[in-house]
Design a protein around this motif. Structure first.
Motif, PDB file in Angstrom:
ATOM      1  N   ASP B 542      42.823 -41.375   1.619  1.00 36.77           N
ATOM      2  CA  ASP B 542      44.277 -41.222   1.710  1.00 36.77           C
ATOM      3  C   ASP B 542      44.799 -40.357   0.573  1.00 36.77           C
ATOM      4  O   ASP B 542      45.540 -40.824  -0.298  1.00 36.77           O
ATOM      5  N   GLY B 544      46.096 -36.173  -0.655  1.00 35.48           N
ATOM      6  CA  GLY B 544      46.660 -34.920  -0.174  1.00 35.48           C
ATOM      7  C   GLY B 544      47.488 -35.148   1.077  1.00 35.48           C
ATOM      8  O   GLY B 544      48.264 -36.095   1.164  1.00 35.48           O
ATOM      9  N   MET B 545      47.268 -34.304   2.080  1.00 27.08           N
ATOM     10  CA  MET B 545      48.069 -34.406   3.295  1.00 27.08           C
ATOM     11  C   MET B 545      47.760 -35.676   4.085  1.00 27.08           C
ATOM     12  O   MET B 545      48.529 -36.071   4.960  1.00 27.08           O
ATOM     13  N   LEU B 546      46.619 -36.295   3.794  1.00 30.48           N
ATOM     14  CA  LEU B 546      46.291 -37.549   4.483  1.00 30.48           C
ATOM     15  C   LEU B 546      46.847 -38.764   3.728  1.00 30.48           C
ATOM     16  O   LEU B 546      46.617 -39.904   4.133  1.00 30.48           O
ATOM     17  N   TYR B 547      47.556 -38.506   2.629  1.00 29.53           N
ATOM     18  CA  TYR B 547      48.117 -39.625   1.868  1.00 29.53           C
ATOM     19  C   TYR B 547      49.004 -40.481   2.766  1.00 29.53           C
ATOM     20  O   TYR B 547      48.953 -41.706   2.739  1.00 29.53           O
ATOM     21  N   ASP B 548      49.794 -39.814   3.579  1.00 25.35           N
ATOM     22  CA  ASP B 548      50.681 -40.505   4.503  1.00 25.35           C
ATOM     23  C   ASP B 548      50.766 -39.643   5.764  1.00 25.35           C
ATOM     24  O   ASP B 548      50.784 -38.415   5.657  1.00 25.35           O
ATOM     25  N   PRO B 549      50.798 -40.259   6.946  1.00 22.35           N
ATOM     26  CA  PRO B 549      50.822 -39.441   8.168  1.00 22.35           C
ATOM     27  C   PRO B 549      51.979 -38.459   8.170  1.00 22.35           C
ATOM     28  O   PRO B 549      53.079 -38.778   7.733  1.00 22.35           O
ATOM     29  N   VAL B 550      51.692 -37.259   8.646  1.00 22.27           N
ATOM     30  CA  VAL B 550      52.742 -36.274   8.903  1.00 22.27           C
ATOM     31  C   VAL B 550      53.076 -36.389  10.381  1.00 22.27           C
ATOM     32  O   VAL B 550      52.215 -36.160  11.229  1.00 22.27           O
ATOM     33  N   ARG B 551      54.310 -36.793  10.687  1.00 21.76           N
ATOM     34  CA  ARG B 551      54.720 -36.861  12.085  1.00 21.76           C
ATOM     35  C   ARG B 551      55.438 -35.563  12.441  1.00 21.76           C
ATOM     36  O   ARG B 551      56.298 -35.104  11.690  1.00 21.76           O
ATOM     37  N   VAL B 552      55.038 -34.985  13.560  1.00 20.21           N
ATOM     38  CA  VAL B 552      55.670 -33.725  13.986  1.00 20.21           C
ATOM     39  C   VAL B 552      56.090 -33.818  15.449  1.00 20.21           C
ATOM     40  O   VAL B 552      55.525 -34.605  16.212  1.00 20.21           O
ATOM     41  N   GLY B 570      61.548 -39.485   6.302  1.00 23.92           N
ATOM     42  CA  GLY B 570      60.527 -40.512   6.514  1.00 23.92           C
ATOM     43  C   GLY B 570      59.188 -39.793   6.625  1.00 23.92           C
ATOM     44  O   GLY B 570      58.885 -38.892   5.840  1.00 23.92           O
ATOM     45  N   GLN B 571      58.420 -40.114   7.643  1.00 24.42           N
ATOM     46  CA  GLN B 571      57.132 -39.446   7.813  1.00 24.42           C
ATOM     47  C   GLN B 571      57.257 -38.155   8.608  1.00 24.42           C
ATOM     48  O   GLN B 571      56.312 -37.375   8.701  1.00 24.42           O
ATOM     49  N   TRP B 572      58.424 -37.923   9.175  1.00 25.34           N
ATOM     50  CA  TRP B 572      58.617 -36.724  10.001  1.00 25.34           C
ATOM     51  C   TRP B 572      58.794 -35.489   9.139  1.00 25.34           C
ATOM     52  O   TRP B 572      59.375 -35.542   8.061  1.00 25.34           O
TER      53      TRP B 572
END
Lengths: 92, 945, 204, 408
Positions: B542, B544-552, B570-572
């Motif tokens: 977890d 870099g970019m996988l630290y928290d989900p990127v929602r798109v 938020g995660q978006w």
């Protein structure tokens, strides 16, 4: 990481659940009939025992069901799991 | 390049055919594969590894395992790693390290290694692959049960590795082989179980590539956290030898007897040439004979027991080893290394020349994991140590960890534990268990001694923290009565080793000084981790970019290609604005706003939460959750609604679309989607189970494109020829299902900008096709894409609040000037009762209003506070605390107004409209006038185009 | 409107369309240890009804297999998979393009008793994971016991994989379906690709 | 030269007596943590009330006082909070002299990082409110953040880039045991009885008035009873039939090995849930988010720690190979509005101080000062008047989480 037995999905890791605080606190039948004190008690006052505690959990990462648990707040041991709406089991 | 002059001619478990070059404190040395840094240093005659933290005294290798208190090192290459114990660092080619007295050093360079974690389940987890652990695993594995064995060492065998029990070692090897070949068994070496949590959840860290040095393969994670969920756990974690407090017990060359034995047997290294032995028990005699046979001269054995050892005494006599019963160590001479030992006893004292002083003060079962699990420890006066005494979890302890120190006993206990565990897990254990014969010495009782007579200021209890008996006496003298206080007063047990060797000794010394029972006094608490674990291992994947989900959204690639800048919501990731060449944010947003107000613009609104609510009682549910009436909404129509928490504070808002008598589509804020759904389910399941309603998230079923602006109707018309778009046929706050650009679309006439606007809802899969079609069709009209910033400006010009920006959990609908949305007809809805509380009737509640800076040019920073004119009557701020009226929640440049404006929450704000107040900006006081929150098109003339 | 949906692959885009190549590379990179591919555009309907009521039987008849009432079971009926999601909730998964017809059939079949049928075909996308190390790959991020003894073909679960909520279904020949919310799909793809790196070289 | 850490000042040769409990005291304080000890000290110092017993069920300051991450700051959003925390900070600034004890109060500043546009709005709002309330506070852009703490990763290419931060230069840390012991020694010297291993098992009430307590070491009469039990507030209040709107949750923290100085200040981030400082000897001291469930176990769940490490490495990549030496948990008593409760109770001469959640340590001297005043005068000090129990009935909450005011 506690292992919580969802009544529907079975044992799952704590991280799949959301905590819901004290169980058996129902929304008042007629809030307008309550005094400010009574309403404040409903809003803000919850039991906080050291020992067995009837509390709510939601299996948010799976079946999204709310259910009740009796858990010892000192040992974190889960003493009972039971569906919403059923009476609180007696823990010996 | 020094030779390994302390290496034995043969023997040991090292691979003499594979020499290794390494560097320590600037000098080059060689060792062998199988060495630890400590054993290789000893082989090269290096025993001092550092100087102590407080008194700067020389300190040497003291133990042979994870309990080492002295030999801390900093690895410099291949990659810097702070504070490791030389006794656990496996030797590899190119290792560069140096001794560490105090602080480790972190690399400023990013760590290139990979780290991960893995979940694993088993019937039986065995911690420790020594005799007891292997015996347990052997039994358990035979039954077909899923078994995991973890051991911190590079090879199984545990304490056996440091002995000459060749037959038992052969058995251990064969057991290990059988375990490895069993598909249901995992035998994890170099793996330390470091924490034992609820419901038999054990965490272990596997060091997977360290021992390979620079040759570590890049694809393999360097360290792995094993998250083990076990039905039964067997702790066979062994015991740590305990030192004694006596004069000069910190001088290099003073070493635990068992450690010396391990260096000789496992590594083929002589820790010294001539040794004196100090013991309270029989175990040290095993070391005596192993060292003797390896060629170490044993100058004398001081056995603190007046009777000495009935078993070993005669044997020593046979070998000409002098045993001094009832003797102890009065002093140790030597600066950087022991040179002589002064023994004192019944017949006086004498100096004995030696370069090594072996110490055994008894053994402490390793109780850390057992304590993590909630297990109790009790002091066993016969053993003179703390042993397991009951635990609520499904765990058993076997072998030395339980206080069983004889080999035969450990094997039998392990096998029994293994049998018990698999049976409990529902398997059938084999009838008989073949265990190797182990000749067990009848051990004579241990003498319970903590401190020897002498100068307390030279008697060390915690070597790493330089804590002496004198310092502990100062603590008790100051009034300290509990071990925890003494620990904090002296810092004993707080170092890198967390008191593995010093903890129980500290308790013993405190008990000794206070004249109380050590069992009553107890020890300090064991806390995870058992041995230090790297931050990176715990962070795992977890990062870099996988630290928290990127929602798109489905349109994200289009936005990226269009050069949008993004805002985290938020995660978006949402498009913030779309700068054109050379444009700054200000210019871009003004352009985007202008397009929406004067022409046509489009935005990706897909992140809004969407919930399908259906069932005969759907309307009843919504009536109870929204402040306004939803049951009166007509099929085909749309209504804006606000939800409050029970405390009356605004919680979420959005539109409600009635699809059918018994079906609604509810939209929530981007951040509120999950909370609102869980909240609805909460009420449905726990409060109103009688309501016949089902709620289903459809947030990603639907993608939403907002088409905004006076010319949006024309664009829509070109794309939806069959749709009657005139105002009469398709009025505000209604919806139609149709085809747009041939794509099935639900078109809603909703406006969050005040302009004529549509929201086009299509399948997530069709989003890109629709977006592109709208974009193309809009070109003749100069259609412009816009992001969240412009959306915020447009809605703010209309005084539409953003929940979470213009509210903060302390704001009611009335505060927002939305009394109109609070139903007077409904008997109740969530939050209604709270509106009647005294505080909600204060005239000075903060209310949402508009602000116009009087100079027409100053943009008020969001978050800035306002003060009343009388507060700054002198033209300057008074001394703090300065009374504040409220703060700016939103503030923008407005293309439509041609000036900056703001929204603010102001005490009694609506009663102050027209009033001039002041915003302290730095040293300036900026005059602003309070206005209605609706600054643009107050009569709402534009929404129909 | 979902009723009228027809498949238009030329303009539709599945959530992982742009990740297809990177996902396909995993099989080669791991020497076949794991393979990952999106199975796009499958029909998915969320079904909510009383498992003891008449609607349950009607649904069973219409779908050709009784709705599984045991937790963690995914029933199969021809091309249809019916996954248990909760005590009164199922996910019906069918061939691409079938959602409109399926929803219509179910709605007419179920009748009263307030069943709820919702087209969620685009809500989640489907990843198919296969290969000898697929369970090990999932174990990097899934806390469930995926050992064949406790999670074999026909098993399903809603749970967490890494930091995404997923529906996990054990398929034939050791393959898995992972259903993930469309907005989380690219995150999960990135995570899976990163996790598979462990299998790209010689194994310890 | 001697290694780092050797320069830590020693504790004095004398700290406190171990007295037997007397039959009766003017004031009995339940709970020998930082708040109880500071209250006893100010009762004696400011009000001349020395016939006081502090009853502690375990060892002095062994609860949250021994488990917190020692962060001290006063940059709270609301006037009421800023008032009492700033009063505390001013007392901190003179405490070392006042108590003649090296409490290692180090005003190295505290940074609260912002990672989203809303974080920025909330941060500026808090900074502006702080300035008008006389609390030192600044808004820093990412570059300025890096100047204050060079190891913070301000790259825009991370998951949640640092968009800036609020900075309070006067904030900092102190050594928790030293602080507690300093108050204890001073209180003891003025005649206060510090009674350890003495658990209160009941509170005696006659005609609606608290008159004493029952303990594992016998009954003790009291003119006034002051509850100061933090995580156990509900348990103690229940003995007097008083319900409190607090819930007790685990809050975890951890410490690394000793490291060369890399971290000159204190960094906190709510968005990624971590707060970090490097203590005097060189160890990194870190805290995380609160476990969601009620718990008196002084331990939490490990995934909270794992998450915290991920967050730490996002902000401080250089920490990758640092090691966690020890983890532990405290019990924080949390109120519905994340603000404390201090004042009178429905029972005469029974006083309550609780609900400090994660803010208890930094408030210690302020609590002692105001609570002593409240007890001595039978009415709240102006600074703690807003923190009454009544607010939950009137709705006049002091909502410190609503506006994303930073916890801890």
């Amino acid at each position: 990481m506690m292992l919580i037995s969802c009544p529907w999905c079975g044992p799952r890791e704590e991280a799949e659940f959301h905590y819901g605080g004290q169980a058996h606190v129902s929304y008042p039948e007629d809030p307008s009939a309550l005094s400010d004190e009574e309403w404040a008690r409903f809003l803000f006052y919850r039991d906080n025992p050291k020992g067995p505690f009837a509390e709510r959990w939601n299996h948010s990462a799976s079946c999204r069901r709310w259910f009740n648990v009796i858990r010892d707040t000192v040992t974190y041991e889960i003493l009972a799991v039971y569906p919403v709406g059923t009476p609180k089991p007696v823990i010996a | 390049m020094s030779t390994q002059e302390f290496r034995t001619a043969q023997g040991g478990r090292i691979d003499r055919s594979r020499p290794i070059r390494f560097r320590f404190d600037g000098s080059d040395y060689t060792g062998y594969v199988g060495d630890t840094l400590a054993s290789a240093l000893l082989a090269n005659g290096v025993i001092q590894t550092s100087t102590s933290i407080k008194f700067d005294r020389p300190r040497g290798i003291f133990a042979a395992g994870a309990e080492e208190p002295n030999a801390l090192v900093q690895v410099e290459a291949p990659f810097p790693e702070p504070m490791l114990t030389a006794t656990t660092v496996e030797l590899y080619d190119g290792l560069v390290a140096c001794g560490l007295g105090g602080q480790g050093r972190l690399s400023p360079e990013p760590d290139p290694a990979r780290y991960d974690s893995v979940h694993v389940h088993c019937d039986v987890l065995v911690v420790g692959a020594g005799p007891a652990g292997l015996a347990a695993a052997a039994v358990a594995a035979e039954t077909g049960a899923r078994v995991i064995v973890v051991d911190e060492r590079p090879e199984p065998g545990g304490s056996l590795l440091g002995t000459r029990e060749t037959s038992v070692l052969e058995w251990a090897t064969s057991v290990a082989d059988r375990l490895r070949s069993n598909p249901e068994v995992k035998l994890l070496t170099r793996t330390t179980a470091f924490g034992y949590y609820d419901d038999n959840f054990v965490l272990a860290v596997e060091r997977r590539t360290n021992h390979l040095g620079a040759a570590a393969p890049a694809h393999r994670s360097r360290e792995r956290i094993w998250r083990i969920r076990a039905r039964r756990v067997i702790l066979a974690t062994g015991a740590h030898e305990r030192p004694l407090a006596f004069n000069g017990n910190d001088i290099p060359g003073v070493m635990l007897a068992g450690a010396a034995r391990t260096y000789v047997n496992r590594y083929g290294v002589l820790p010294g040439r001539r040794a004196v032995v100090l013991t309270t028990n029989d175990s040290a005699y095993e070391a005596v004979f192993d060292l003797l046979d390896a060629g170490v001269e044993i100058a004398a054995v001081a056995d603190l027991r007046t009777g000495g050892s009935p078993v070993w005494g005669p044997r020593c006599a046979e070998r000409g080893v002098e045993v001094l019963a009832g003797y102890g160590v009065a002093d140790v001479t030597g600066a950087d290394r022991v040179s002589a030992v002064t023994l004192a006893g019944p017949d006086g004292s004498r100096d004995v020349a030696a370069d090594l002083l072996l110490v055994s003060g008894g053994w402490n079962p390793v109780g850390a994991l057992y304590s993590h699990a909630g297990g109790r420890l009790r002091f066993d006066t016969d053993l003179g140590s703390f042993v397991p005494d009951g635990c609520r979890q499904a765990v058993a302890v076997a072998g030395a960890a339980k206080g069983t120190f004889g080999l035969a006993g450990c094997l039998a206990e392990g096998a029994a534990a293994g049998r018990e565990a698999v049976e409990a897990a529902g398997f059938t254990a084999p009838a008989d268990t073949r265990l190797p014969a182990a000749d067990e010495q009848p051990a004579s009782p241990t003498a319970q001694v903590w401190v020897l007579p002498g100068d307390e200021s030279r008697q060390y209890v915690d070597l790493q923290r330089d804590v002496t008996v004198a310092e502990i006496r100062r603590a008790t003298g100051a009034g300290m009565r509990s071990v925890e206080h003494v620990k904090r007063y002296t810092t004993a047990g707080t170092a890198h080793d967390q008191g593995k060797t010093s903890g129980v000794l500290t308790s013993g010394v405190v008990a000794h000084l206070l004249g109380v029972d050590v069992g009553e006094l107890g020890t300090t608490t064991f806390r995870p981790p058992y041995t230090p674990v790297s931050f990176a291992a715990l962070a795992g994947r977890d990062r870099g970019m996988l630290y928290d989900p990127v929602r798109v959204t489905a349109l994200h690639p289009w936005h990226e290609a269009a050069g949008a800048l993004f805002e985290n919501v938020g995660q978006w990731k949402r498009p913030w604005y779309y700068p054109r060449d050379g444009e700054d944010m200000h210019a871009a947003v003004l352009r985007e706003c202008r397009a929406a107000r004067e022409g046509v613009a489009m935005m990706d609104a897909s992140t809004l939460g969407k919930i399908d609510v259906q069932g005969p009682d759907a309307a009843v549910l919504l009536d109870r959750l929204y402040t306004n009436m939803m049951s009166t909404l007509k099929v085909g129509s749309i209504r804006y609604g606000v939800m409050c928490r029970a405390d009356g504070m605004v919680f979420d808002d959005g539109t409600v679309i009635r699809l059918a008598e018994d079906r609604f589509l509810v939209t929530t804020t981007t951040g509120g989607a999950a909370a609102v759904l869980e909240w609805m389910e909460d009420f449905l399941q726990t409060e109103w189970p009688d309501l016949r309603v089902h709620c289903t998230s459809v947030t990603e079923q639907w993608a939403t494109v907002a088409l905004v602006g006076p010319r949006s109707r024309e664009v829509l018309a070109t794309l939806a020829p069959t749709l009657a778009v005139d105002n009469a046929s398709f009025p505000f706050m209604t919806w139609r299902d149709t085809e747009v650009a041939g794509i099935p679309t639900r078109v809603c006439r909703i406006s969050f900008s005040g302009e004529l606007a549509y929201e086009l809802n299509v399948s997530w899969w069709d989003a890109l096709a629709l977006w592109q079609a709208v974009y193309d069709a809009g070109q003749p009209f100069g259609i412009t894409t816009y992001g969240t910033e412009t959306m915020h400006v447009l809605r703010a010009e209309k005084g539409f609040p953003i929940i979470g920006q213009d509210t903060d959990g302390t704001v009611t609908p009335q505060d927002l000037g939305m009394d109109w949305i609070v139903s007077k007809k409904k008997a109740d809805f969530v939050g209604k009762r709270s509106f009647a509380r005294a505080d909600n009737h204060r005239p000075d509640r903060k209310q949402l209003v508009g602000l116009l800076p009087d100079d027409g040019t100053t943009l008020l920073p969001e978050g800035v506070h306002l003060v009343a004119a009388e507060t700054v009557a002198t033209g300057a701020l008074p001394e703090p605390p300065v009374p504040m009226l409220g703060h700016v929640t939103s503030s923008y440049h407005s293309a439509a107004l041609g000036r900056p404006f703001a929204l603010a929450l102001i005490r009694g704000g609506r009663g102050r409209i027209g009033e001039r107040v002041y915003a302290p900006l730095g040293d300036a006081l900026v005059p602003v006038t309070i206005t209605s929150s609706v600054l643009y098109d107050p009569e709402g003339a534009r929404r129909d185009g | 409107m979902a009723e009228q949906t027809t498949v238009r692959p030329t303009v539709r885009r599945s959530p992982l369309a742009l990740a297809a190549d990177r996902l396909a590379d995993v099989a080669a990179a791991t020497g076949g240890a794991v393979s990952i591919a999106e199975v796009p555009f499958l029909a998915q309907l969320n079904l909510r009804l009383d498992p003891k009521g008449p609607a349950a039987d009607a649904a069973g008849k219409e779908l050709g297999v009784a709705l599984p009432t045991a937790a963690g079971v995914a029933a199969r009926a021809g091309e249809l998979t019916i996954a248990w999601l909760g005590p009164d909730e199922w996910l019906v998964i069918g061939p691409a393009g079938g959602e409109g017809d399926l929803e219509a059939r179910l709605r007419s079949a179920l009748g009263t008793g307030h069943p709820a049928v919702v087209d969620v075909s685009a809500q989640r996308t489907v990843l198919e994971l296969s290969g000898p190390r697929v369970r090990d790959l999932l174990a990097f991020g899934c806390a469930l016991d995926l050992h064949p003894r406790s999670f074999s073909e026909g098993a399903c679960a809603q749970t967490r994989l890494a930091q995404a909520q997923v529906v996990l279904i054990a398929r034939e020949s050791g393959a898995f379906w992972v259903l993930v919310r469309s907005s989380f799909a690219s995150y999960l793809a990135d995570w899976l690709i990163d996790a598979s790196v462990e299998f790209t070289g010689p194994q310890a | 030269m001697a290694g780092p850490g050797s320069d830590l000042p020693d504790h004095p040769d004398w700290l406190w007596r171990t007295p037997e409990p007397k039959r009766s005291y003017d004031v009995v304080i339940i709970g020998g943590g930082g708040h109880g000890l500071a209250t006893a000290y100010y009762l004696a110092k400011n009000h001349g009330i020395t016939n006081v017993a502090v009853l502690e069920r375990g060892w002095l300051a062994g609860g949250n006082m021994a488990r917190n991450t020692t962060i001290i700051r006063s940059n709270y959003l609301w006037d009421e909070s800023a008032g009492i925390y700033e009063h505390a900070l001013k007392l901190w600034e003179g405490l070392e002299e006042q108590l003649d004890y090296p409490i290692l109060f180090s005003q190295r500043g505290v940074l609260n990082l912002a990672h989203s546009l809303q974080d920025v709005r909330d941060s500026v709002r808090r900074v502006e409110a702080n300035r008008l309330n006389g609390v030192d506070a600044e808004w820093l852009d990412p570059q300025q953040v890096k100047e204050v703490c060079p190891i913070v990763n301000i790259s825009p290419d991370v998951r949640y880039p640092v968009l800036g931060g609020t900075y309070q230069p006067r904030a900092g840390i102190a050594k928790h045991d030293y602080v507690a012991w300093a108050f204890a020694r001073a209180a003891d010297a003025m005649g206060v009885d510090l009674i350890q291993h003495c658990e209160v098992t009941g509170i005696d009430i006659v005609d609606g008035r608290a008159v004493g307590v029952r303990t594992t070491r016998g009954p003790i009469a009291a003119g006034k009873v002051a509850m100061c039990a933090a995580g156990h507030a509900s348990v103690v209040a229940a003995m007097a039939g008083v319900d409190l709107p607090v819930q007790s949750h685990p809050l975890q923290a951890l410490v690394s090995e000793l490291l060369e100085p890399v971290h000159p200040t204190v960094v906190m981030s709510n968005a990624v849930h971590v707060y970090v400082s490097q203590a005097h000897k060189g160890e990194l001291v870190m805290g995380a988010g609160i476990d969601s469930y009620n718990g008196y176990g002084q331990r939490g769940s490990f995934h909270i720690i794992e998450r915290q490490m991920s967050a730490a490495l996002e902000l401080f990549p250089t920490f990758a190979r640092a090691h966690v030496l020890r983890t532990w948990g405290g019990i924080v008593d949390v109120t519905p509005d994340a603000s404390a409760i201090m004042g009178l109770t429905p029972v005469d001469e029974l006083y309550v101080n609780c609900g400090w959640g994660t803010g208890g340590f930094k408030a210690t001297p302020g609590v002692g000062w105001c609570y002593a005043h409240t007890i001595a005068n039978g009415e709240p000090h102006p600074l703690n008047a807003p923190f009454s129990l009544e607010r939950f009935t009137t709705g006049a909450l002091v909502d410190e989480h609503g506006a994303a005011a930073v916890a801890h």
